[in-house]
Design a protein around this motif. Structure first.
Motif, mmCIF file in Angstrom:
data_model
loop_
_atom_site.group_PDB
_atom_site.id
_atom_site.type_symbol
_atom_site.label_atom_id
_atom_site.label_comp_id
_atom_site.label_asym_id
_atom_site.label_seq_id
_atom_site.Cartn_x
_atom_site.Cartn_y
_atom_site.Cartn_z
ATOM 1 N N ILE A 32 0.759 -1.110 -0.056
ATOM 2 C CA ILE A 32 -0.003 -0.033 -0.029
ATOM 3 C C ILE A 32 0.801 1.427 0.029
ATOM 4 N N LEU A 33 1.994 1.196 0.172
ATOM 5 C CA LEU A 33 2.913 2.313 0.339
ATOM 6 C C LEU A 33 3.245 3.044 -1.118
ATOM 7 N N ASP A 34 3.150 4.304 -1.226
ATOM 8 C CA ASP A 34 3.541 4.863 -2.535
ATOM 9 C C ASP A 34 4.843 4.556 -3.212
ATOM 10 N N ASP A 35 5.673 4.484 -2.640
ATOM 11 C CA ASP A 35 6.992 4.038 -3.035
ATOM 12 C C ASP A 35 7.440 2.724 -2.808
ATOM 13 N N THR A 36 8.675 2.097 -3.357
ATOM 14 C CA THR A 36 8.913 1.027 -3.295
ATOM 15 C C THR A 36 9.617 0.857 -1.928
ATOM 16 N N TYR A 37 9.530 -0.308 -0.989
ATOM 17 C CA TYR A 37 10.237 -0.689 0.171
ATOM 18 C C TYR A 37 10.403 -1.963 0.052
ATOM 19 N N PHE A 38 11.712 -2.207 0.943
ATOM 20 C CA PHE A 38 12.075 -3.296 1.431
ATOM 21 C C PHE A 38 11.712 -3.737 2.638
ATOM 22 N N HIS A 39 10.995 -5.011 3.048
ATOM 23 C CA HIS A 39 11.064 -5.465 4.454
ATOM 24 C C HIS A 39 12.070 -6.168 4.731
ATOM 25 N N MET A 40 12.905 -5.637 5.969
ATOM 26 C CA MET A 40 14.078 -6.146 6.446
ATOM 27 C C MET A 40 13.703 -6.643 8.130
ATOM 28 N N SER A 41 13.906 -7.933 8.078
ATOM 29 C CA SER A 41 13.721 -8.284 9.546
ATOM 30 C C SER A 41 15.208 -9.138 10.106
ATOM 31 N N VAL A 42 15.230 -8.923 11.344
ATOM 32 C CA VAL A 42 16.584 -9.709 11.767
ATOM 33 C C VAL A 42 16.215 -11.325 11.972
ATOM 34 N N ASP A 43 15.070 -11.667 11.728
ATOM 35 C CA ASP A 43 14.782 -13.264 11.774
ATOM 36 C C ASP A 43 15.169 -13.705 10.335
ATOM 37 N N ALA A 44 15.182 -12.942 9.390
ATOM 38 C CA ALA A 44 15.936 -13.195 7.927
ATOM 39 C C ALA A 44 17.320 -13.554 8.294
ATOM 40 N N PHE A 45 18.178 -12.517 9.020
ATOM 41 C CA PHE A 45 19.570 -12.688 9.184
ATOM 42 C C PHE A 45 19.786 -13.684 10.094
ATOM 43 N N HIS A 46 19.073 -14.014 11.165
ATOM 44 C CA HIS A 46 19.184 -15.342 11.957
ATOM 45 C C HIS A 46 19.015 -16.569 10.979
ATOM 46 N N ALA A 47 18.162 -16.533 10.230
ATOM 47 C CA ALA A 47 17.826 -17.805 9.428
ATOM 48 C C ALA A 47 19.046 -18.130 8.325
ATOM 49 N N MET A 48 19.883 -17.128 7.974
ATOM 50 C CA MET A 48 21.183 -17.114 7.061
ATOM 51 C C MET A 48 22.285 -17.998 7.926
ATOM 52 N N ARG A 49 22.204 -17.971 9.213
ATOM 53 C CA ARG A 49 23.151 -18.512 10.000
ATOM 54 C C ARG A 49 23.397 -19.747 9.971
ATOM 55 N N ALA A 50 24.568 -20.438 9.948
ATOM 56 C CA ALA A 50 24.738 -22.067 9.897
ATOM 57 C C ALA A 50 24.371 -22.587 11.379
ATOM 58 N N ARG A 51 23.606 -23.490 11.160
ATOM 59 C CA ARG A 51 23.025 -24.203 12.387
ATOM 60 C C ARG A 51 24.027 -25.073 13.184
ATOM 61 N N LYS A 52 24.519 -24.568 14.324
ATOM 62 C CA LYS A 52 25.453 -25.052 14.990
ATOM 63 C C LYS A 52 25.060 -25.171 16.521
ATOM 64 N N ASP A 53 25.738 -25.828 17.349
ATOM 65 C CA ASP A 53 25.584 -25.879 18.722
ATOM 66 C C ASP A 53 26.436 -24.745 19.318
ATOM 67 N N PHE A 54 26.019 -23.890 20.128
ATOM 68 C CA PHE A 54 26.927 -22.812 20.706
ATOM 69 C C PHE A 54 26.807 -22.988 22.267
ATOM 70 N N THR A 55 28.106 -22.687 22.792
ATOM 71 C CA THR A 55 27.724 -22.561 24.371
ATOM 72 C C THR A 55 27.352 -21.205 24.623
ATOM 73 N N SER A 56 26.883 -21.047 25.806
ATOM 74 C CA SER A 56 25.986 -19.758 26.100
ATOM 75 C C SER A 56 26.758 -18.435 25.754
ATOM 76 N N ASP A 57 27.906 -18.616 26.138
ATOM 77 C CA ASP A 57 28.773 -17.261 25.798
ATOM 78 C C ASP A 57 29.094 -17.113 24.321
ATOM 79 N N GLU A 58 29.265 -18.394 23.626
ATOM 80 C CA GLU A 58 29.224 -18.048 22.235
ATOM 81 C C GLU A 58 28.115 -17.534 21.359
ATOM 82 N N LEU A 59 26.971 -18.008 21.784
ATOM 83 C CA LEU A 59 25.665 -17.653 21.515
ATOM 84 C C LEU A 59 25.379 -16.344 21.624
ATOM 85 N N THR A 60 25.857 -15.731 22.697
ATOM 86 C CA THR A 60 25.418 -14.275 23.207
ATOM 87 C C THR A 60 26.375 -13.546 22.041
#
Length: 193
Positions: A32-60
């Motif tokens: 509905i916006l008049d101009d062209t917009y991109f939707h950027m969500s941090v969830d999309a960035f998290h989804a790009m990350r390799a799935r690995k097991d991290f310690t709590s400190d590493e995950l932080t």
């Protein structure tokens, strides 16, 4: 008519807890916006990350670097003249400070996306893809800075209604913006204790 007042792109910054309806509003806003917009969500960035097991400190550390990269990607897209709808959770004070420092404050429309905790908890349960209690842990900090250009409540308005409210607000957005005020008064973006 362009909604941006400078050569950079406009950032419509949706801030709210997990399950508050930010992504649903963004989905309704884009067509509905008049101009062209991109939707950027941090969830999309998290989804790009390799799935690995991290310690709590590493995950932080990994999570903080992901958020920092996300902020810089948004800033870069806007600096390139792109309009952005950002889906964000300001659940840690440094996130707001980082965004205020990176984004052209006159080109940010800060939108508070609110929803009462009982409704958030019900949505979390229905979604099943969020840890129980995530919104409850976020709710006090997410809106602690207390300053918005426009606010909506997804418990009383549909995502489409919220999107229309935001669209209708854009041509009459005030100066200074919430981000301009936050940059001018850094103590305002610190949580009250």
């Amino acid at each position: 008519m362009s909604t941006s007042r400078t050569s950079g792109g406009l950032i419509i910054f949706l801030n709210g807890t997990s399950s508050s309806g930010k992504s649903s509003i963004a989905k309704e806003l884009l067509p509905i916006l008049d101009d062209t917009y991109f939707h950027m969500s941090v969830d999309a960035f998290h989804a790009m990350r390799a799935r690995k097991d991290f310690t709590s400190d590493e995950l932080t550390s990994v999570l903080k670097h992901t958020w920092m990269g996300f902020h810089r990607a948004v800033a870069g897209m806007a600096a390139g003249g792109n309009n952005i709808v950002v889906d964000h959770v300001l659940s840690e004070p440094w996130r707001l400070l980082d965004c205020v420092a990176l984004f052209a404050p006159e080109d940010v429309v800060l939108v508070g996306v609110h929803c009462p905790l009982p409704e958030l908890e019900q949505r979390e349960q229905e979604r099943g893809d969020r840890p129980p209690g995530l919104a409850a842990r976020q709710i006090a900090q997410v809106h602690a800075h207390g300053l918005y250009d426009i606010e909506c409540d997804t418990s009383t308005s549909s995502p489409a209604d919220c999107a229309r409210q935001i669209k209708d607000f854009l041509p009459r957005r005030p100066t200074p913006t919430a981000f301009e005020n936050l940059r001018a008064n850094p103590s305002a973006d610190q949580p009250t204790r």
